[in-house]
Design a protein around this motif. Structure first.
Motif, PDB file in Angstrom:
ATOM      1  N   THR A 107       9.652  -3.995 -14.372  1.00  0.00           N
ATOM      2  CA  THR A 107      11.014  -3.839 -14.670  1.00  0.00           C
ATOM      3  C   THR A 107      11.801  -2.971 -13.956  1.00  0.00           C
ATOM      4  OG1 THR A 107      10.143  -3.971 -17.127  1.00  0.00           O
ATOM      5  CG2 THR A 107      12.426  -2.849 -16.865  1.00  0.00           C
ATOM      6  N   ASP A 110      11.910  -4.889 -10.136  1.00  0.00           N
ATOM      7  CA  ASP A 110      12.720  -6.106 -10.324  1.00  0.00           C
ATOM      8  C   ASP A 110      14.048  -5.753 -10.733  1.00  0.00           C
ATOM      9  OD1 ASP A 110      13.511  -8.764 -10.451  1.00  0.00           O
ATOM     10  OD2 ASP A 110      12.375  -9.174 -12.169  1.00  0.00           O
ATOM     11  N   ASP A 112      16.741  -7.069 -10.055  1.00  0.00           N
ATOM     12  CA  ASP A 112      18.005  -7.997 -10.463  1.00  0.00           C
ATOM     13  C   ASP A 112      17.478  -8.708 -11.689  1.00  0.00           C
ATOM     14  OD1 ASP A 112      15.906  -9.694  -9.376  1.00  0.00           O
ATOM     15  OD2 ASP A 112      17.354 -10.447  -7.855  1.00  0.00           O
ATOM     16  N   GLY A 113      16.115  -8.562 -12.080  1.00  0.00           N
ATOM     17  CA  GLY A 113      15.426  -8.944 -13.580  1.00  0.00           C
ATOM     18  C   GLY A 113      15.389 -10.518 -13.427  1.00  0.00           C
ATOM     19  N   ASP A 114      15.012 -10.844 -12.277  1.00  0.00           N
ATOM     20  CA  ASP A 114      14.758 -12.524 -12.148  1.00  0.00           C
ATOM     21  C   ASP A 114      13.552 -12.920 -12.221  1.00  0.00           C
ATOM     22  OD1 ASP A 114      13.692 -11.493  -9.679  1.00  0.00           O
ATOM     23  OD2 ASP A 114      15.140 -12.748  -8.386  1.00  0.00           O
ATOM     24  N   GLY A 115      12.632 -11.853 -12.670  1.00  0.00           N
ATOM     25  CA  GLY A 115      11.189 -12.221 -12.806  1.00  0.00           C
ATOM     26  C   GLY A 115      10.274 -12.092 -11.783  1.00  0.00           C
ATOM     27  N   ILE A 116      10.881 -11.853 -10.439  1.00  0.00           N
ATOM     28  CA  ILE A 116      10.397 -11.771  -9.190  1.00  0.00           C
ATOM     29  C   ILE A 116      10.600 -10.555  -8.405  1.00  0.00           C
ATOM     30  CG2 ILE A 116      10.513 -12.984  -6.998  1.00  0.00           C
ATOM     31  CD1 ILE A 116       9.851 -15.116  -8.793  1.00  0.00           C
ATOM     32  N   SER A 118      10.350  -8.967  -4.800  1.00  0.00           N
ATOM     33  CA  SER A 118      10.406  -9.345  -3.570  1.00  0.00           C
ATOM     34  C   SER A 118       9.358  -8.219  -2.633  1.00  0.00           C
ATOM     35  CB  SER A 118      11.963  -9.103  -2.993  1.00  0.00           C
ATOM     36  OG  SER A 118      12.252  -7.539  -2.775  1.00  0.00           O
ATOM     37  N   CYS A 151       7.365 -13.555  -2.093  1.00  0.00           N
ATOM     38  CA  CYS A 151       7.801 -12.910  -3.214  1.00  0.00           C
ATOM     39  C   CYS A 151       6.503 -12.949  -4.444  1.00  0.00           C
ATOM     40  CB  CYS A 151       9.021 -13.195  -3.810  1.00  0.00           C
ATOM     41  SG  CYS A 151       8.984 -14.947  -4.211  1.00  0.00           S
ATOM     42  N   THR A 153       5.565 -13.218  -8.541  1.00  0.00           N
ATOM     43  CA  THR A 153       5.927 -13.104  -9.982  1.00  0.00           C
ATOM     44  C   THR A 153       5.264 -12.006 -10.592  1.00  0.00           C
ATOM     45  OG1 THR A 153       4.168 -14.579 -10.596  1.00  0.00           O
ATOM     46  CG2 THR A 153       6.069 -15.625  -9.704  1.00  0.00           C
ATOM     47  N   HIS A 154       5.824 -11.796 -11.753  1.00  0.00           N
ATOM     48  CA  HIS A 154       5.305 -10.774 -12.669  1.00  0.00           C
ATOM     49  C   HIS A 154       4.073 -11.113 -12.887  1.00  0.00           C
ATOM     50  CE1 HIS A 154       9.438  -8.573 -14.508  1.00  0.00           C
ATOM     51  NE2 HIS A 154       9.519  -9.069 -13.101  1.00  0.00           N
TER      52      HIS A 154
END
Length: 185
Positions: A107, A110, A112-116, A118, A151, A153-154
């Protein structure tokens, strides 16, 4: 216990141990939480800052405190190993005790909260929270980025954390904290 698992836990303890005494306290966890929260702009008292400290408190209470055999609020390396063996490594649901910590880091990282997450966010989180050198954090990222997407993912990070903390093999996630060097006990 499998020597590779002991080596992984030694790496984790070394990265978290603020004073270098080979033991962990709740304050070692808070220091890691504070560094990563602040590095992503979550100042003391903010929801993100408070959330990561709260999950570390719960993990300390559920995983570590009961195995502090001498009740000194300090976990020796052997106590850390016992805590992980009994509550995270062995039970089928062991990762569920650790998942909230990983999610709190995700949390924060990430942004920008996009689930990715970087590569840059991952390296920043690992460098700030665990003082993992950027080169090692980059290697860790590369070992997890199996599809070469640049990148994570969560879910990939959860799988990596589960592989690190909940397996005693060189499975996906074994390099979450960078290269693992054998220790001599």
């Amino acid at each position: 216990m499998n020597p590779f698992y002991v080596d992984k836990m030694h790496k984790m303890v070394t990265l978290l141990d603020e004073n270098g005494d080979g033991a962990l306290t709740i304050d070692d966890f808070y220091e890691a939480a504070d560094r990563v929260a602040v590095s992503f702009g979550h100042l003391p008292g903010s929801p993100g800052y408070t959330a990561i400290r709260d999950v570390y408190t719960r993990m300390w209470d559920e995983v570590y405190a009961g195995l502090d055999t001498d009740d000194d609020q300090v976990l020796s390396f052997d106590e850390v190993i016992a805590a992980h063996r009994d509550t995270i490594l062995s039970p089928a649901d062991g990762y569920e005790k650790f998942r909230p910590v990983a999610q709190a880091f995700l949390t924060l990282a990430d942004s920008d909260g996009d689930g990715i997450v970087s590569r840059k966010e991952f390296i920043q989180a690992m460098n700030q929270a665990f003082r993992l050198p950027e080169e090692d954090a980059g290697r860790a990222f590369d070992s997890l980025d199996s599809d070469g997407a640049g990148c994570l993912t969560h879910e990939q990070i959860h799988q990596a954390a589960k592989g690190f903390f909940c397996t005693d093999t060189k499975s996906y996630g074994a390099g979450l904290f960078g290269p693992i060097a054998p220790i001599r006990m």
